[in-house]
Design an enzyme around this catalytic site. Structure first.
Site, PDB file in Angstrom:
ATOM      1  N   ASP A  22       0.858  -1.187   0.000  1.00 25.18           N
ATOM      2  CA  ASP A  22       0.000   0.000   0.000  1.00 25.18           C
ATOM      3  C   ASP A  22       0.895   1.239   0.000  1.00 25.18           C
ATOM      4  O   ASP A  22       1.715   1.423   0.896  1.00 25.18           O
ATOM      5  CB  ASP A  22      -0.885  -0.030   1.249  1.00 25.18           C
ATOM      6  N   ASP A 119      -3.387   2.298  -5.697  1.00 32.98           N
ATOM      7  CA  ASP A 119      -2.228   2.302  -4.793  1.00 32.98           C
ATOM      8  C   ASP A 119      -2.137   1.081  -3.896  1.00 32.98           C
ATOM      9  O   ASP A 119      -1.498   1.136  -2.863  1.00 32.98           O
ATOM     10  CB  ASP A 119      -2.262   3.568  -3.928  1.00 32.98           C
ATOM     11  N   GLU A 120      -2.751  -0.030  -4.317  1.00 31.37           N
ATOM     12  CA  GLU A 120      -2.746  -1.211  -3.464  1.00 31.37           C
ATOM     13  C   GLU A 120      -2.683  -2.480  -4.281  1.00 31.37           C
ATOM     14  O   GLU A 120      -3.280  -2.553  -5.360  1.00 31.37           O
ATOM     15  CB  GLU A 120      -4.062  -1.320  -2.681  1.00 31.37           C
TER      16      GLU A 120
END
Length: 353
Positions: A22, A119-120
């Site tokens: 993350d 973003d993960e």
DNA sequence: TCTGGGGTCCTAGGACCC
DNA sequence: TCTGGGGTCCTAGGACCC
């Protein structure tokens, strides 16, 4: 005195791990990357970047968070809490471009990679030393993009995802059945991934306040209150159990929509009709570009002050044709009988399966 | 403090059918 | 008239997540 068999104490030679990666304050970090003079300053990204308008915070830098600014906060409130912050508009194309580089970096590892958002991602890896893999991931992402990230390590996606929150920022944290209750047992149930404020309140009303309480609850009793699938799932969640696989297959979208909150409420329903037609044509354009015929079109109306209603129209036959989708959206709009002032309009196309 | 925009999944209730 | 039980599909809305 036999004692326990030693085999049960020993880790298998090659073990499967799930890593959750993350990016730290991703959107704000991308903005700082292209404007280095912003480093160390409170940065707030959201809406059109104008804190006097309707909109909420997408991401705040840690410097802004120190002033009580967080995701979802109205921009006006953020400006009051942190007047010295730099306010920037959301630039989705820029974040998508950086995200692609991050995901390409992750795919360079010997792992199944499941992308969760900009973003993960989850990675399924084999080995005895997941911390070393985690540190390599952090180093390679930093080298490729200049961004920092946190890596959570677990036996399953649930454990890995929660581990990330415990490792932030810029850390690595391992959460397995061994330390699950030690770390989470006393936390409120909404610490879990999938339990929000509403469910936490309903659980408290049932005498269940903590993750430990929920893990010890009777799944049948919760099935009565929360439904046959959700009830037992809540208990498994609190126990840290999760068998869902890390799925590397590209996601096929089930729907695509556009919605807009107007800076000033629409009072004239001729404007409402025109805006719904506009949104429908945009959605139709995207459906056609992706060659995905729509089976159903749903219109969302948020009346002032905030009551939200949806009405849908199933198409006679699935189509990506703009005229058919616009027609269906207007037919769905006609099913709204209340002609009060409107704050938000949305059109969503649900794809044929 | 008046509350974005992009989604996904689950549930409840009514319709319909046998 | 008064009428069971179950399965399945559709629709609206709730809840959650990033």
């Amino acid at each position: 005195m036999g004692g326990r068999p030693r085999r049960a104490e020993r880790e298998p030679v090659m073990t499967r791990w799930v890593l959750h990666v993350d990016l730290d304050q991703f959107i704000a970090a991308v903005e700082v990357l292209r404007r280095p003079e912003l480093r160390g300053r409170p940065v707030v990204v959201g809406g059109d970047g104008d804190p006097t308008e309707r909109g909420v915070v997408a991401t705040a830098s840690y410097e802004a968070r120190a002033h009580g600014v967080h995701s979802g906060l109205p921009l006006r409130t953020a400006a009051r809490r942190c007047p010295e912050a730099v306010f920037l508009p959301v630039d989705a194309d820029a974040y998508r471009a950086v995200s692609s580089r991050v995901m390409a970096t992750l795919r360079g590892f010997d792992a199944v990679v499941e992308v969760l958002g900009w973003d993960e991602a989850f990675l399924a890896v084999a080995g005895d030393d997941p911390e070393t893999t985690a540190r390599r991931i952090r180093a390679r992402i930093r080298a490729a993009t200049g961004l920092e990230c946190t890596v959570g390590i677990g036996r399953n996606k649930l454990q890995a995802k929660l581990a990330t929150g415990l490792g932030k920022p810029t850390g690595v944290f391992r959460l397995t059945h061994r330390n699950w209750f030690e770390v989470l047992g006393g936390r409120p149930t909404d610490a879990l991934w999938g339990i929000g404020a509403k469910t936490a309140r309903r659980l408290r009303a049932a005498g269940i306040a903590t993750v430990g309480d929920l893990a010890a609850a009777d799944p049948r009793a919760l099935a009565e209150r929360f439904g046959p699938a959700t009830g037992p799932w809540l208990v498994r969640l609190a126990q840290g159990r999760d068998h869902s696989p890390v799925d590397g297959a590209p996601r096929v979208p089930r729907s695509r929509g556009r919605e807009t909150t107007y800076q000033r409420d629409l009072r004239d329903w001729r404007d409402v009709r025109r805006e719904v037609a506009n949104l429908a044509r945009q959605v139709a354009g995207e459906a056609a570009a992706e060659r995905r015929p729509a089976a159903r079109v749903v219109v969302k109306v948020r009346y002032a002050p905030f009551a939200t209603r949806t009405r849908g129209r199933t198409l006679e036959a699935p189509t990506a044709e703009a005229a058919r989708i616009e027609e269906a959206a207007l037919a769905a709009l006609d099913r709204f009988t209340e002609r009060r002032p409107v704050r938000l309009l949305g059109v969503r196309a649900e794809f044929a399966r």
